[in-house]
Scaffold this active site. Structure first.
Site, mmCIF file in Angstrom:
data_model
loop_
_atom_site.group_PDB
_atom_site.id
_atom_site.type_symbol
_atom_site.label_atom_id
_atom_site.label_comp_id
_atom_site.label_asym_id
_atom_site.label_seq_id
_atom_site.Cartn_x
_atom_site.Cartn_y
_atom_site.Cartn_z
ATOM 1 N N ASP A 268 0.828 -1.199 0.000
ATOM 2 C CA ASP A 268 0.000 0.000 0.000
ATOM 3 C C ASP A 268 0.871 1.261 0.000
ATOM 4 O O ASP A 268 1.910 1.315 0.663
ATOM 5 C CB ASP A 268 -0.887 -0.064 1.260
ATOM 6 C CG ASP A 268 -1.647 1.209 1.518
ATOM 7 O OD1 ASP A 268 -2.415 1.621 0.626
ATOM 8 O OD2 ASP A 268 -1.488 1.784 2.618
ATOM 9 N N GLU A 315 1.663 -0.340 -5.116
ATOM 10 C CA GLU A 315 0.480 0.515 -5.243
ATOM 11 C C GLU A 315 0.966 1.933 -5.519
ATOM 12 O O GLU A 315 1.283 2.707 -4.612
ATOM 13 C CB GLU A 315 -0.357 0.441 -3.961
ATOM 14 C CG GLU A 315 -1.750 1.068 -4.094
ATOM 15 C CD GLU A 315 -1.811 2.474 -3.557
ATOM 16 O OE1 GLU A 315 -1.912 3.411 -4.384
ATOM 17 O OE2 GLU A 315 -1.753 2.653 -2.337
ATOM 18 N N ASP A 368 -10.899 1.555 -2.412
ATOM 19 C CA ASP A 368 -11.147 2.977 -2.154
ATOM 20 C C ASP A 368 -12.025 3.626 -3.224
ATOM 21 O O ASP A 368 -12.413 4.786 -3.080
ATOM 22 C CB ASP A 368 -9.820 3.741 -2.072
ATOM 23 C CG ASP A 368 -9.101 3.538 -0.759
ATOM 24 O OD1 ASP A 368 -9.778 3.234 0.245
ATOM 25 O OD2 ASP A 368 -7.867 3.671 -0.729
#
Length: 469
Positions: A268, A315, A368
């Protein structure tokens, strides 16, 4: 699809037969990869991205039916734990009831040696169990406010040790089953940890915190597509100089732990490895921060070592610069391409499928994002027009555009095409799992078995067959 979203009868998805059935279900549609969100203990807002530990497992994922089969809880316990709704996680009820039911299971467990051996092999998890016990002894206060620093509640310590042993034992069986069916599982590593976490409590030196354990500067991102004021995450930042001095020992151990659990992992907010947004802890939004240099390729080389055969996804979303792109390229990690970002402007975006590269992972959207159908309805008219023109939409109901958008991801050259389960079902924005920058109402979405069975399964069989997925 996160484990919490899996169907079942006990308020949240878990590591039981339903997880194995889901593996069989996606395999029948031609899928070979299942991507999940972090398995960590969640915070007060149920987010897996701000946890009490980077290593400990979420107790709610421990499967109750498995415990019953093992003779650790009764059928009446199962009946009492039955959920009231199958459509969302019952977090309030879980917070009130689940640990005490797991405590009962612990009291009926009689293989202490198995737990001791597991803890000897996983010292970070053993520390997490101590942390959660001390947290309980101190009235659930943040560790910086603790008055009691010695274990006096051996029963709670034993409960947490049992929970973690059962968690990882159950998950290992699910992963083994998935792999036996030709399905790989991709996990997710949140870039940061919480200041109220075992990780900071155990070793303050590798975080930018003061002597009392509080951060002076915290993590976040500047204003972007998701939030006009940016996102103020509030996590402590890493002391990269100290981590580098130890050859990134903590991060190496974190990667070892994660890639023992999964066949691959998404890191992430990878852009923070090049440079990260630092905000004064006194700020109310993330607007007023500054970029500070990250550890770069020194970090990348450290976490790759020993995991050369594993898929590690960067990411690389958000405020991406040429320097970040260069780091992703040099790392060799595949980056991410998000279809919902493709038409934000009228330029030639790298998120438009004709610009995808083989060493990338293509998504309709992430956890998200809105669902693809919700996005179609809620994006601007200009954005929608560009998108419909791009895929040569013949006209009519916009609902008919969802499969065409999904098809763009499947037919791309990206090495993997991944869709959220809501897009598999072609559902609207009411099934969105997270809205960044909004504290409440997230992470509770669940599917039902009936919904999956009623989905347009043939469409996805065809997509996987036609595009050799």
């Amino acid at each position: 699809m996160h484990i919490s979203s899996l169907y079942g009868d006990y308020s949240i998805g878990s590591f039981g037969k339903n997880a194995m059935d889901f593996v069989d279900f996606i395999k029948e549609q031609g899928f070979s990869v299942w991507q999940v969100l972090p398995f960590t203990v969640t915070d007060d807002y149920n987010s897996p991205y701000k946890s009490f530990s980077a290593f400990g497992g979420n107790p709610y994922f421990v499967d109750l039916e498995t415990l019953c089969e093992e003779g650790l809880i009764t059928k009446q316990d199962l009946e009492n734990a039955k959920q009231k709704t199958p459509y969302s996680c019952e977090f309030e009820r879980l917070h009130k009831e689940r640990l005490e039911l797991l405590r009962k299971a612990y009291h009926n467990f009689n293989d202490a040696k198995a737990i001791d051996d597991f803890m000897d092999e996983h010292p970070h998890i053993a520390s997490f169990c101590k942390f959660m016990t001390l947290r309980s002894q101190n009235g659930l206060k943040p560790w910086q406010e603790w008055k009691i620093n010695e274990i006096t509640d051996e029963d709670t310590l034993g409960m947490w040790r049992f929970i973690q042993y059962e968690f990882f034992t159950q998950w290992a069986k699910i992963k083994k089953y998935a792999n036996s069916k030709g399905v790989s599982i991709i996990g997710d590593i949140p870039i940061y940890v919480s200041d109220d976490s075992c990780d900071v409590w155990e070793d303050k030196s590798i975080f930018m915190v003061n002597t009392k354990g509080y951060p002076d500067k915290v993590a976040g991102v500047p204003p972007d597509y998701f939030a006009a004021d940016g996102q103020l995450w509030g996590n402590p930042l890493y002391n990269w100089d100290e981590l580098k001095r130890t050859d990134f020992k903590w991060w190496r151990e974190r990667m070892d732990h994660t890639l023992e659990m999964f066949d691959g992992v998404r890191i992430d907010h990878f852009r923070a490895i090049e440079s990260y947004w630092a905000v004064d802890a006194t700020e109310k939004t993330a607007r007023n921060g500054k970029w500070l240099p990250g550890p770069g390729m020194d970090f990348v080389n450290a976490i790759k070592e020993g995991h050369e055969d594993k898929l590690i996804i960067a990411e690389d979303l958000g405020d991406i610069t040429d320097e970040v792109r260069a780091l992703v390229d040099e790392s060799g990690f595949p980056g991410m391409r998000i279809l919902q970002f493709a038409f934000l402007g009228d330029g030639d975006s790298l998120h438009q499928p004709h610009n995808y590269i083989p060493n990338s992972i293509a998504y309709t959207g992430t956890h998200d994002n809105n669902t693809i159908f919700g996005y179609l309805w809620e994006c601007s008219n200009d954005e929608r027009s560009r998108m419909l023109e791009y895929m040569n939409f013949p006209g009519g109901d916009w609902g008919g555009a969802s499969p065409l958008l999904i098809r763009e991801v499947f037919k791309s050259v990206s090495r993997l095409a991944i869709i959220p389960v809501q897009d598999f079902l072609m559902y609207g924005s009411d099934t969105r799992i997270n809205t960044p920058g909004v504290a409440d109402g997230n992470w509770s979405y669940r599917v039902t078995k009936e919904q999956l069975n009623n989905a347009n399964k043939q469409f996805f069989k065809d997509m996987n067959r036609i595009y050799k997925r």
